[in-house]
Design a protein around this motif. Structure first.
Motif, PDB file in Angstrom:
ATOM      1  N   LEU A 127       0.827  -1.208   0.000  1.00 19.65           N
ATOM      2  CA  LEU A 127       0.000   0.000   0.000  1.00 19.65           C
ATOM      3  C   LEU A 127       0.857   1.251   0.000  1.00 19.65           C
ATOM      4  O   LEU A 127       0.525   2.247  -0.656  1.00 19.65           O
ATOM      5  N   LEU A 128       1.968   1.224   0.719  1.00 21.91           N
ATOM      6  CA  LEU A 128       2.886   2.369   0.679  1.00 21.91           C
ATOM      7  C   LEU A 128       3.450   2.578  -0.715  1.00 21.91           C
ATOM      8  O   LEU A 128       3.560   3.713  -1.193  1.00 21.91           O
ATOM      9  N   ARG A 129       3.787   1.494  -1.357  1.00 24.96           N
ATOM     10  CA  ARG A 129       4.289   1.621  -2.729  1.00 24.96           C
ATOM     11  C   ARG A 129       3.220   2.171  -3.667  1.00 24.96           C
ATOM     12  O   ARG A 129       3.519   2.968  -4.566  1.00 24.96           O
ATOM     13  N   PHE A 130       1.966   1.781  -3.452  1.00 27.54           N
ATOM     14  CA  PHE A 130       0.883   2.299  -4.282  1.00 27.54           C
ATOM     15  C   PHE A 130       0.705   3.805  -4.083  1.00 27.54           C
ATOM     16  O   PHE A 130       0.534   4.567  -5.046  1.00 27.54           O
ATOM     17  N   LEU A 131       0.763   4.265  -2.830  1.00 32.00           N
ATOM     18  CA  LEU A 131       0.654   5.703  -2.568  1.00 32.00           C
ATOM     19  C   LEU A 131       1.838   6.463  -3.129  1.00 32.00           C
ATOM     20  O   LEU A 131       1.691   7.605  -3.607  1.00 32.00           O
ATOM     21  N   GLU A 132       3.020   5.864  -3.101  1.00 33.63           N
ATOM     22  CA  GLU A 132       4.198   6.524  -3.658  1.00 33.63           C
ATOM     23  C   GLU A 132       4.062   6.691  -5.170  1.00 33.63           C
ATOM     24  O   GLU A 132       4.405   7.741  -5.727  1.00 33.63           O
ATOM     25  N   ARG A 133       3.533   5.666  -5.833  1.00 28.89           N
ATOM     26  CA  ARG A 133       3.316   5.785  -7.276  1.00 28.89           C
ATOM     27  C   ARG A 133       2.213   6.794  -7.597  1.00 28.89           C
ATOM     28  O   ARG A 133       2.249   7.462  -8.631  1.00 28.89           O
ATOM     29  N   ALA A 134       1.230   6.936  -6.677  1.00 29.36           N
ATOM     30  CA  ALA A 134       0.144   7.891  -6.912  1.00 29.36           C
ATOM     31  C   ALA A 134       0.618   9.332  -6.768  1.00 29.36           C
ATOM     32  O   ALA A 134       0.061  10.246  -7.392  1.00 29.36           O
ATOM     33  N   GLN A 135       1.663   9.592  -5.962  1.00 28.47           N
ATOM     34  CA  GLN A 135       2.178  10.953  -5.778  1.00 28.47           C
ATOM     35  C   GLN A 135       3.136  11.383  -6.874  1.00 28.47           C
ATOM     36  O   GLN A 135       3.443  12.562  -6.989  1.00 28.47           O
ATOM     37  N   GLN A 136       3.623  10.501  -7.674  1.00 29.91           N
ATOM     38  CA  GLN A 136       4.578  10.865  -8.716  1.00 29.91           C
ATOM     39  C   GLN A 136       3.990  11.825  -9.756  1.00 29.91           C
ATOM     40  O   GLN A 136       4.634  12.789 -10.138  1.00 29.91           O
ATOM     41  N   PRO A 137       2.774  11.735 -10.307  1.00 28.36           N
ATOM     42  CA  PRO A 137       2.243  12.708 -11.285  1.00 28.36           C
ATOM     43  C   PRO A 137       2.092  14.116 -10.716  1.00 28.36           C
ATOM     44  O   PRO A 137       2.151  15.086 -11.436  1.00 28.36           O
TER      45      PRO A 137
END
Length: 321
Positions: A244-254
């Motif tokens: 889940l942390l990795r998913f949130l990290e990918r969501a903040q990249q854009p």
């Protein structure tokens, strides 16, 4: 005349009865009769049943042929490893030659008892404490040989010898208890370490399988939650999954990319025709302009440190100093 004959017959009969009563002996089945005639041993030993001896000439002595159980009193001694102990035993023996048992020794029971006591003390001095406690069969055989050697000349056969009890001092008992406890603790630690080693190997294999299928980790997490919830606890702690942390990290990249786009736009403008900014880029630019304007307004409204020093009398005094 007839009366005299009758009287004489009665007298002879009474004398005969008295003689038979004095000469008759009964030897039981488990006994043997040793006859001494005028103090000398006769060659034949009377067997069980009815037997007759010569009164006032022969003397019969009955000898029991049964197995005798004789307890040996507790003997105190020092073992080879300098430990004081008290050991008692029991001796089983029987008479095999009745004539030898009567002639060769005064009291064969007392003789066997004394021989057993001295042999037991000798065995204690030659043995270690561990042998007395754990290797009793060998000691019993040695004790039997030591007693049986002189007893054979007395017409006595030692059937068996058993050590009954070994009494130790209280200090030695406590020391042995601590030793046994330490040994058991050592074995428990070894078993626990072996179990940890086997469990670590199985966990490593499970980790390899879960690394190939990440969904297996989630299923394992759900199983853990079910196991904890089955105990009806009031508080349930759930681990936060790393995915889940990795998913949130990918969501903040854009969101972070448009901050770097003005530099890219300047490079693109120098290289080619301008590109129309997007709505997100324009919003970010407006936010940056508003933050710059607010900082400038704050700097204008706040007086400088030099002006504050000029207005305050303390500042003037400090300047004169």
């Amino acid at each position: 005349m007839v009366e005299e004959l009758v009287t004489a017959g009665v007298a002879v009969a009474s004398v005969g009865v008295m003689y038979v009563a004095a000469a008759a002996r009964v030897v039981k089945q488990y006994e043997r009769g040793v006859v001494f005639r005028l103090g000398r041993l006769t060659s034949n030993v009377r067997g069980p049943g009815f037997t007759v001896i010569v009164p006032f000439v022969d003397k019969i002595r009955k000898v029991n042929m049964q197995i005798v159980t004789m307890p040996v009193p507790a003997q105190e001694g020092i073992t080879r490893d300098n430990v004081t102990v008290r050991v008692d035993a029991v001796v089983y023996f029987k008479v095999v030659d009745a004539a030898e048992a009567v002639v060769q020794v005064e009291d064969y029971r007392f003789a066997v008892s004394q021989m057993a006591q001295t042999s037991l003390r000798s065995i204690i001095g030659k043995s270690d404490l561990d042998d007395l406690l754990s290797n009793r069969e060998k000691l019993n055989q040695g004790l039997e040989l030591m007693i049986d050697s002189p007893a054979m000349g007395w017409g006595v056969q030692i059937d068996r010898v058993e050590i009954k009890d070994v009494s130790l001092p209280e200090t030695m008992k406590r020391s042995m208890a601590r030793q046994a406890e330490a040994d058991r603790e050592r074995r428990a630690r070894i078993i626990n370490a072996d179990a940890e080693l086997q469990a670590s190997k199985k966990l490593a294999e499970a980790a390899e399988v879960m690394s190939e299928q990440p969904a297996a980790l989630q299923l394992r997490l759900l199983q853990t939650v079910v196991a904890v919830a089955a105990e009806k606890n009031s508080t349930l702690v759930l681990p936060f999954p790393v995915e889940l942390l990795r998913f949130l990290e990918r969501a903040q990249q854009p969101v972070q990319q448009p901050v770097q786009q003005p530099v890219q736009q300047s490079a693109q403008q120098s290289a080619g025709p301008p590109v129309a900014p997007s709505a997100a880029q324009s919003a970010i630019a407006e936010r940056s302009e508003r933050s710059d304007q607010s900082e400038q307004s704050l700097q204008e409204q706040l007086p400088s440190a030099a002006s504050l020093l000029e207005l305050s009398p303390e500042g003037a005094n400090s300047r004169q100093d």
